[in-house]
Scaffold this motif. Structure first.
Motif, PDB file in Angstrom:
ATOM      1  N   ASN A  59      47.273  23.278  48.201  1.00 33.05           N
ATOM      2  CA  ASN A  59      48.307  23.827  48.611  1.00 33.05           C
ATOM      3  C   ASN A  59      48.682  25.078  48.005  1.00 33.05           C
ATOM      4  O   ASN A  59      49.503  26.020  48.909  1.00 33.05           O
ATOM      5  CB  ASN A  59      49.577  22.825  47.846  1.00 33.05           C
ATOM      6  CG  ASN A  59      49.756  21.470  48.834  1.00 33.05           C
ATOM      7  OD1 ASN A  59      49.006  21.287  50.052  1.00 33.05           O
ATOM      8  ND2 ASN A  59      50.299  20.409  48.300  1.00 33.05           N
ATOM      9  N   ASP A  60      48.248  25.605  46.891  1.00 31.48           N
ATOM     10  CA  ASP A  60      48.340  26.762  46.225  1.00 31.48           C
ATOM     11  C   ASP A  60      47.514  27.966  47.249  1.00 31.48           C
ATOM     12  O   ASP A  60      48.220  28.925  47.431  1.00 31.48           O
ATOM     13  CB  ASP A  60      47.891  27.066  44.830  1.00 31.48           C
ATOM     14  CG  ASP A  60      48.823  26.151  43.948  1.00 31.48           C
ATOM     15  OD1 ASP A  60      49.990  25.819  44.497  1.00 31.48           O
ATOM     16  OD2 ASP A  60      48.597  25.999  42.739  1.00 31.48           O
ATOM     17  N   LEU A  61      46.381  27.352  47.786  1.00 30.98           N
ATOM     18  CA  LEU A  61      45.571  28.440  48.453  1.00 30.98           C
ATOM     19  C   LEU A  61      46.379  28.537  49.669  1.00 30.98           C
ATOM     20  O   LEU A  61      46.398  29.851  50.232  1.00 30.98           O
ATOM     21  CB  LEU A  61      44.314  27.711  48.948  1.00 30.98           C
ATOM     22  CG  LEU A  61      43.559  28.074  50.039  1.00 30.98           C
ATOM     23  CD1 LEU A  61      42.948  29.579  49.561  1.00 30.98           C
ATOM     24  CD2 LEU A  61      42.272  27.363  50.476  1.00 30.98           C
ATOM     25  N   ASP A  66      49.089  32.325  53.029  1.00 32.04           N
ATOM     26  CA  ASP A  66      50.244  33.182  54.134  1.00 32.04           C
ATOM     27  C   ASP A  66      50.900  34.198  53.267  1.00 32.04           C
ATOM     28  O   ASP A  66      51.286  35.157  54.113  1.00 32.04           O
ATOM     29  CB  ASP A  66      51.426  31.893  53.732  1.00 32.04           C
ATOM     30  CG  ASP A  66      51.139  30.697  54.671  1.00 32.04           C
ATOM     31  OD1 ASP A  66      50.049  30.881  55.546  1.00 32.04           O
ATOM     32  OD2 ASP A  66      51.693  29.642  54.670  1.00 32.04           O
ATOM     33  N   LYS A  67      50.866  34.331  51.862  1.00 26.81           N
ATOM     34  CA  LYS A  67      51.261  35.559  51.418  1.00 26.81           C
ATOM     35  C   LYS A  67      50.507  36.740  51.777  1.00 26.81           C
ATOM     36  O   LYS A  67      51.189  37.738  51.964  1.00 26.81           O
ATOM     37  CB  LYS A  67      51.372  35.493  49.952  1.00 26.81           C
ATOM     38  CG  LYS A  67      52.408  36.510  49.134  1.00 26.81           C
ATOM     39  CD  LYS A  67      52.195  36.069  47.725  1.00 26.81           C
ATOM     40  CE  LYS A  67      52.635  37.487  46.984  1.00 26.81           C
ATOM     41  NZ  LYS A  67      52.536  37.389  45.544  1.00 26.81           N
ATOM     42  N   ASP A  69      48.698  36.931  54.334  1.00 27.97           N
ATOM     43  CA  ASP A  69      48.873  37.538  56.009  1.00 27.97           C
ATOM     44  C   ASP A  69      50.057  38.219  55.938  1.00 27.97           C
ATOM     45  O   ASP A  69      50.156  39.086  56.697  1.00 27.97           O
ATOM     46  CB  ASP A  69      48.809  36.285  56.544  1.00 27.97           C
ATOM     47  CG  ASP A  69      47.602  35.516  56.636  1.00 27.97           C
ATOM     48  OD1 ASP A  69      46.463  36.146  56.562  1.00 27.97           O
ATOM     49  OD2 ASP A  69      47.448  34.335  57.180  1.00 27.97           O
ATOM     50  N   ALA A  70      51.179  37.895  55.192  1.00 25.81           N
ATOM     51  CA  ALA A  70      52.183  38.388  55.384  1.00 25.81           C
ATOM     52  C   ALA A  70      52.522  39.916  54.831  1.00 25.81           C
ATOM     53  O   ALA A  70      53.103  40.689  55.641  1.00 25.81           O
ATOM     54  CB  ALA A  70      53.338  37.583  54.540  1.00 25.81           C
ATOM     55  N   VAL A  71      51.497  40.341  54.030  1.00 27.72           N
ATOM     56  CA  VAL A  71      51.839  41.608  53.152  1.00 27.72           C
ATOM     57  C   VAL A  71      50.624  42.441  53.869  1.00 27.72           C
ATOM     58  O   VAL A  71      50.678  43.790  53.696  1.00 27.72           O
ATOM     59  CB  VAL A  71      51.628  41.513  51.939  1.00 27.72           C
ATOM     60  CG1 VAL A  71      52.710  40.891  51.208  1.00 27.72           C
ATOM     61  CG2 VAL A  71      50.342  41.071  51.323  1.00 27.72           C
ATOM     62  N   SER A  72      49.619  42.016  54.647  1.00 26.55           N
ATOM     63  CA  SER A  72      48.541  42.890  55.048  1.00 26.55           C
ATOM     64  C   SER A  72      48.823  43.384  56.538  1.00 26.55           C
ATOM     65  O   SER A  72      49.253  42.637  57.205  1.00 26.55           O
ATOM     66  CB  SER A  72      47.336  42.058  54.895  1.00 26.55           C
ATOM     67  OG  SER A  72      47.075  41.490  53.731  1.00 26.55           O
ATOM     68  N   GLU A  73      48.292  44.679  56.576  1.00 32.63           N
ATOM     69  CA  GLU A  73      48.376  45.069  58.034  1.00 32.63           C
ATOM     70  C   GLU A  73      47.218  44.864  58.914  1.00 32.63           C
ATOM     71  O   GLU A  73      47.076  44.804  60.104  1.00 32.63           O
ATOM     72  CB  GLU A  73      49.187  46.543  57.929  1.00 32.63           C
ATOM     73  CG  GLU A  73      50.414  46.641  57.386  1.00 32.63           C
ATOM     74  CD  GLU A  73      50.922  48.107  57.645  1.00 32.63           C
ATOM     75  OE1 GLU A  73      49.903  48.925  58.059  1.00 32.63           O
ATOM     76  OE2 GLU A  73      51.851  48.342  56.951  1.00 32.63           O
ATOM     77  N   THR A  74      46.219  45.226  58.143  1.00 30.80           N
ATOM     78  CA  THR A  74      44.700  44.853  59.132  1.00 30.80           C
ATOM     79  C   THR A  74      43.855  43.680  58.478  1.00 30.80           C
ATOM     80  O   THR A  74      44.316  43.301  57.214  1.00 30.80           O
ATOM     81  CB  THR A  74      43.963  46.315  58.841  1.00 30.80           C
ATOM     82  OG1 THR A  74      43.471  46.298  57.469  1.00 30.80           O
ATOM     83  CG2 THR A  74      44.830  47.407  59.105  1.00 30.80           C
ATOM     84  N   ALA A  75      43.030  43.212  59.153  1.00 37.39           N
ATOM     85  CA  ALA A  75      42.073  42.023  58.971  1.00 37.39           C
ATOM     86  C   ALA A  75      41.220  42.676  57.639  1.00 37.39           C
ATOM     87  O   ALA A  75      41.007  42.033  56.504  1.00 37.39           O
ATOM     88  CB  ALA A  75      41.234  41.907  59.855  1.00 37.39           C
ATOM     89  N   ARG A  80      39.865  42.349  51.832  1.00 40.58           N
ATOM     90  CA  ARG A  80      39.839  42.952  50.495  1.00 40.58           C
ATOM     91  C   ARG A  80      40.597  42.202  49.469  1.00 40.58           C
ATOM     92  O   ARG A  80      40.335  41.981  48.296  1.00 40.58           O
ATOM     93  CB  ARG A  80      40.349  44.310  50.655  1.00 40.58           C
ATOM     94  CG  ARG A  80      39.720  45.301  49.752  1.00 40.58           C
ATOM     95  CD  ARG A  80      40.433  46.701  49.779  1.00 40.58           C
ATOM     96  NE  ARG A  80      40.352  47.594  51.024  1.00 40.58           N
ATOM     97  CZ  ARG A  80      39.195  48.306  51.398  1.00 40.58           C
ATOM     98  NH1 ARG A  80      38.111  48.455  50.656  1.00 40.58           N
ATOM     99  NH2 ARG A  80      39.334  48.958  52.680  1.00 40.58           N
ATOM    100  N   GLN A  81      41.668  41.822  49.755  1.00 45.27           N
ATOM    101  CA  GLN A  81      42.725  40.931  48.896  1.00 45.27           C
ATOM    102  C   GLN A  81      42.008  39.606  48.591  1.00 45.27           C
ATOM    103  O   GLN A  81      42.422  39.081  47.297  1.00 45.27           O
ATOM    104  CB  GLN A  81      44.240  40.818  49.680  1.00 45.27           C
ATOM    105  CG  GLN A  81      44.888  42.054  49.688  1.00 45.27           C
ATOM    106  CD  GLN A  81      46.324  41.755  49.993  1.00 45.27           C
ATOM    107  OE1 GLN A  81      47.079  40.782  49.460  1.00 45.27           O
ATOM    108  NE2 GLN A  81      46.838  42.408  50.996  1.00 45.27           N
ATOM    109  N   GLN A  82      41.304  39.017  49.603  1.00 46.80           N
ATOM    110  CA  GLN A  82      40.988  37.769  49.226  1.00 46.80           C
ATOM    111  C   GLN A  82      39.770  38.039  48.132  1.00 46.80           C
ATOM    112  O   GLN A  82      39.508  37.066  47.282  1.00 46.80           O
ATOM    113  CB  GLN A  82      40.429  37.031  50.460  1.00 46.80           C
ATOM    114  CG  GLN A  82      39.936  35.661  50.279  1.00 46.80           C
ATOM    115  CD  GLN A  82      40.956  34.504  49.709  1.00 46.80           C
ATOM    116  OE1 GLN A  82      41.017  34.259  48.798  1.00 46.80           O
ATOM    117  NE2 GLN A  82      41.823  34.407  50.813  1.00 46.80           N
TER     118      GLN A  82
END
Lengths: 186, 186
Positions: A59-61, A66-67, A69-75, A80-82
């Motif tokens: 659930n945390d994942l 979602d978070k 996805d919400a703050v990133s503009e590009t794939a 990079r965030q992952q």
DNA sequence: GTCTATAGTGCGATAGAC
DNA sequence: GTCTATCGCACTATAGAC
């Protein structure tokens, strides 16, 4: 804090640092500040606890994805965030992703936990495949082949790099292993 | 067969299938056909046994690398054979490389075992870096960057892919994760 | 080199008082 | 919901006979 939550937190830290067979109810009791018999009131068996642990982790994942996805503009930014997320989870080389920690001792796990592990990986792989597909489309990730294979390779690198960095307690080992994939991000 | 060798064989299979905390002297005794007290004559403590196990494993690796080098003509062939070796070690999804199996439960290991683990990885990384360097030179491996980083990424993929295939007991998961790297071999 | 017997510890789990 | 007390079991390791 809620005792149940405190128990889950302690169990998660212990499982990621020592593996599923590497911590006991006695360890958790000491950490949380109650007697070990009391833990059975919240989680009758250790398996109940591990199932709850994996459910919460999945659930945390989802919330985390979602978070991102919400703050990133590009794939590329998402990828990079992952990677940064997996690096952070290492805690300087002391701790694995719960998924990697449990997978290694697969035969100590109940079918429910194995199923939950599968669900976690599936969620991650679907998200990664989507990122690689979008990365080709928006041009922010280079050399994408079949997105599903890129996703599988990426997840394997992240978990293998964690294993490696943990073995030597050295974050550099993680950075070396993921350098190639970061190099493909624009 | 030599009792000591039989014990090491049984211990290696058990460690790769169940992890270091997942087998006991009682399990080994049953497998080898002697009483558990007799094991202490060959390996006074379990740690002695695990150290011997890792030493043998590293020596076997060196012999295996020499053999691959002897029979392969190109760097690409060497890499392909190494990937096949990791695939075979999975035994259909039942068993990890000893190195990956032990790394996951790092905190149950003695300093000697951790050092031996490091030596194993070091040997593998040096060999892989050499393969990637030669692969650029002879043109049988594509897109090589810094050979050391390619080697680290390759080892991480191999170990991560094993972890993943084992979790689902499905060799396809291994094949998907290594598809990308195989695609770079001519 | 293998055996029987056992010491000593830690584990998950349960019973029943408060 | 937490406690004390305890059960039954598995573990690593040791002592001493053969």
């Amino acid at each position: 804090m809620d005792t149940k939550t405190a128990l889950l937190d302690a169990a998660e830290n212990a499982a990621r640092a020592f593996g599923i067979d590497g911590f006991s109810y006695a360890d958790l009791a000491k950490k949380v500040g109650i007697r070990k018999a009391s833990i059975h009131h919240h989680f009758p068996t250790k398996d109940d606890l591990v199932i709850a642990l994996m459910r919460r982790y999945t659930n945390d994942l989802i919330a985390s994805l979602d978070k991102i996805d919400a703050v990133s503009e590009t794939a590329g930014q998402r990828l990079r965030q992952q990677i940064a997320r997996y690096r952070l989870a290492l805690q300087g080389g002391q701790s694995l992703c719960l998924c990697a920690a449990l997978s290694a001792s697969r035969d100590s796990l109940s079918p429910e936990v194995v199923a939950e592990l599968g669900s976690y990986r599936k969620t991650m792989l679907v998200w990664l495949a989507d990122v690689f597909a979008k990365g080709t489309a928006d041009g922010t990730i280079l050399n994408v082949g079949k997105p599903e294979n890129d996703a599988a390779a990426c997840l394997a690198v992240l978990e293998g790099a964690q294993l490696y960095a943990r073995a030597e307690e050295n974050l550099n080992r993680f950075d070396e292993a993921v350098a190639q994939i970061i190099g493909r991000i624009l």
